[in-house]
Scaffold this active site. Structure first.
Site, short mmCIF file in Angstrom:
data_model
loop_
_atom_site.label_atom_id
_atom_site.label_comp_id
_atom_site.label_asym_id
_atom_site.label_seq_id
_atom_site.Cartn_x
_atom_site.Cartn_y
_atom_site.Cartn_z
N LYS A 36 125.96 42.21 -18.80
CA LYS A 36 125.33 40.89 -18.71
C LYS A 36 123.91 41.03 -19.26
O LYS A 36 123.00 41.46 -18.56
CB LYS A 36 125.32 40.37 -17.28
N GLU A 88 123.94 35.44 -26.17
CA GLU A 88 122.64 35.66 -25.54
C GLU A 88 121.64 36.06 -26.62
O GLU A 88 121.92 36.88 -27.47
CB GLU A 88 122.79 36.79 -24.51
N ASP A 121 98.13 31.62 -28.16
CA ASP A 121 99.25 30.84 -28.71
C ASP A 121 99.11 29.35 -28.40
O ASP A 121 99.40 28.50 -29.21
CB ASP A 121 100.58 31.32 -28.09
N LYS A 150 135.79 39.19 -16.85
CA LYS A 150 136.53 38.00 -17.29
C LYS A 150 138.01 38.30 -17.37
O LYS A 150 138.42 39.39 -17.75
CB LYS A 150 136.05 37.56 -18.69
N TYR A 206 96.89 27.61 -30.79
CA TYR A 206 97.55 27.51 -32.11
C TYR A 206 98.59 26.38 -32.05
O TYR A 206 98.61 25.48 -32.88
CB TYR A 206 98.23 28.84 -32.46
N ASP A 207 99.42 26.42 -31.00
CA ASP A 207 100.49 25.40 -30.88
C ASP A 207 99.92 23.99 -30.82
O ASP A 207 100.46 23.06 -31.41
CB ASP A 207 101.32 25.66 -29.61
N SER A 256 128.02 27.67 -16.42
CA SER A 256 127.23 28.71 -15.79
C SER A 256 128.22 29.78 -15.32
O SER A 256 129.38 29.76 -15.73
CB SER A 256 126.45 28.11 -14.61
N ARG A 286 120.86 26.57 -24.52
CA ARG A 286 121.86 26.09 -23.56
C ARG A 286 121.36 24.83 -22.88
O ARG A 286 122.12 23.90 -22.60
CB ARG A 286 122.10 27.19 -22.54
N LYS A 304 125.98 41.00 -10.03
CA LYS A 304 124.55 41.16 -10.32
C LYS A 304 124.01 42.48 -9.79
O LYS A 304 124.33 42.90 -8.67
CB LYS A 304 123.77 40.01 -9.66
#
Ligand SMILES: CC(C)(C)c1nc(N2CCN(c3ncccn3)CC2)c2cc(C(N)=O)c(N)nc2n1
Length: 332
Positions: A120, A175, A39, A291, A42-43, A88, A141, A315
């Site tokens: 998440k 996401e 890649d 939330k 190519y890039d 965040s 973001r 988490k």
């Protein structure tokens, strides 16, 4: 040669040599998934062509790889400000810490009686802006206040609606992720092509979104789950759970696993359920987001410079799954 001391003729001659090379490599990559160059190479060549064409617009040809569907590609990404910052999330790693967060929140705000629990998703955050129901911009973001323009790339993601079911102005956040199957298949292809494999689906999604060439992004089978609105503009919803339902009605892909909880017991039951089901999910999750369900209370409670005070991420420990595929063994 350095761009500045090239004549138009020299730039055109160099570009005429690069285009067929990129077309050939592109065919190998998109059509039979057998790239013959990494890649990065190519890039680098693609980047050079973009720079030549940007410096000498008269040499651009309609069939140039840089003129493909998905609109203009920048040689490096255009910056996009987030007037409403993409915050965040605070995170906790144990039931005890989670209990503390919920109890403190309810001490300060006794009217908090409902929570919305969400998986998440382990991907990277993006923002999608629509005007009169049409997609006008996609961005990463970034650092929360400045992101990168990835409009051409997000246009290639099947789950991103080009037009909404209602002609409203709205900015939605969510996401972007790569499912486990797409991740394993991509790494297999890269392994066979002698390219470095991605360590985990999140890196693969990030690498796939931040491609200069949207055709590369298109070939990576990315997915999205939207979970927030920057400005509630024309929505009827008054709760987080209601907003997710409304986003789905507008045409967005929304993770259906969200659930309203009324107390810690129900929150913990949700966490246990999805900690146990994690391996069965077709995409990676790295925890649960809890939330305050009332949107009005979210505004009242507010946020610090970086994180909302009305939400927390619980988490999970990193997922380690040993995957044996045709003698290629790695953990994700
Ligand atoms: C709107 C708020 C701020 C409450 C919010 N923020 C999120 N995140 C912020 C931190 N993020 C982040 N990313 C990079 C660096 C620092 N923070 C990554 C997204 C959420 C992520 C997910 C998810 N992954 O499924 C989700 N269901 N809800 C979220 N809700």
């Amino acid at each position: 040669a350095d761009l500045h001391n090239l004549t138009v003729q020299e730039a055109a001659a160099e570009a005429d040599k690069l285009r067929p090379q990129l077309v050939q490599w592109g065919k190998e990559y998109y059509e039979n998934d057998q790239p013959t160059v990494p890649d990065a190479e190519y890039d680098q060549v693609y980047n050079r062509l973009v720079q030549l064409e940007t410096a000498f617009p008269s040499i651009v040809t309609p069939d140039s790889p840089t003129q493909r569907v998905g609109g203009q590609v920048d040689s490096d990404f255009t910056k996009v400000p987030h007037p409403i910052p993409m915050l965040s999330l605070g995170d906790v790693f144990s039931a005890a810490e989670l209990n503390q967060f919920v109890e403190r929140l309810q001490q300060d705000y006794p009217e908090v009686q409902e929570f919305n629990c969400e998986l998440k998703i382990d991907g990277l955050s993006i923002a999608l802006r629509y005007e009169q129901g049409r997609l006008v911009q996609g961005s990463t973001r970034g650092n929360g206040t400045i992101g990168e323009d990835i409009t051409a790339n997000v246009k290639t993601i099947a789950s991103v609606p080009q037009t909404l079911s209602r002609p409203i102005d709205i900015e939605v956040r969510g996401e972007c992720y790569m499912g486990k199957e797409a991740f394993l298949a991509l790494n297999q292809r890269r392994e066979l092509a002698g390219q470095a494999i991605f360590a985990n689906p999140r890196n693969a999604a990030a690498g796939s979104l931040r491609q200069l060439d949207p055709q590369v992004t298109a070939a990576r089978h990315l997915s999205t789950f939207m979970y927030n609105v920057a400005d509630y503009a024309d929505l009827e919803a008054t709760t987080q759970s209601g907003m997710l339902t409304e986003l789905r009605e507008l045409g967005f892909s929304v993770d259906p696993d969200y659930q309203v909880a009324h107390n810690l017991d129900e929150i913990n039951a949700y966490i246990e359920k999805y900690q146990a089901a994690r391996d069965q999910l077709s995409y990676g999750i790295d925890g649960i987001v809890i939330k305050t369900n009332s949107l009005a209370l979210q505004q009242t409670i507010g946020h610090t410079v970086k994180v909302p005070k009305w939400a927390i991420a619980y988490k999970f420990p990193p997922e380690v799954a040993r995957v044996q595929i045709e003698d290629i063994e790695w953990t994700i």
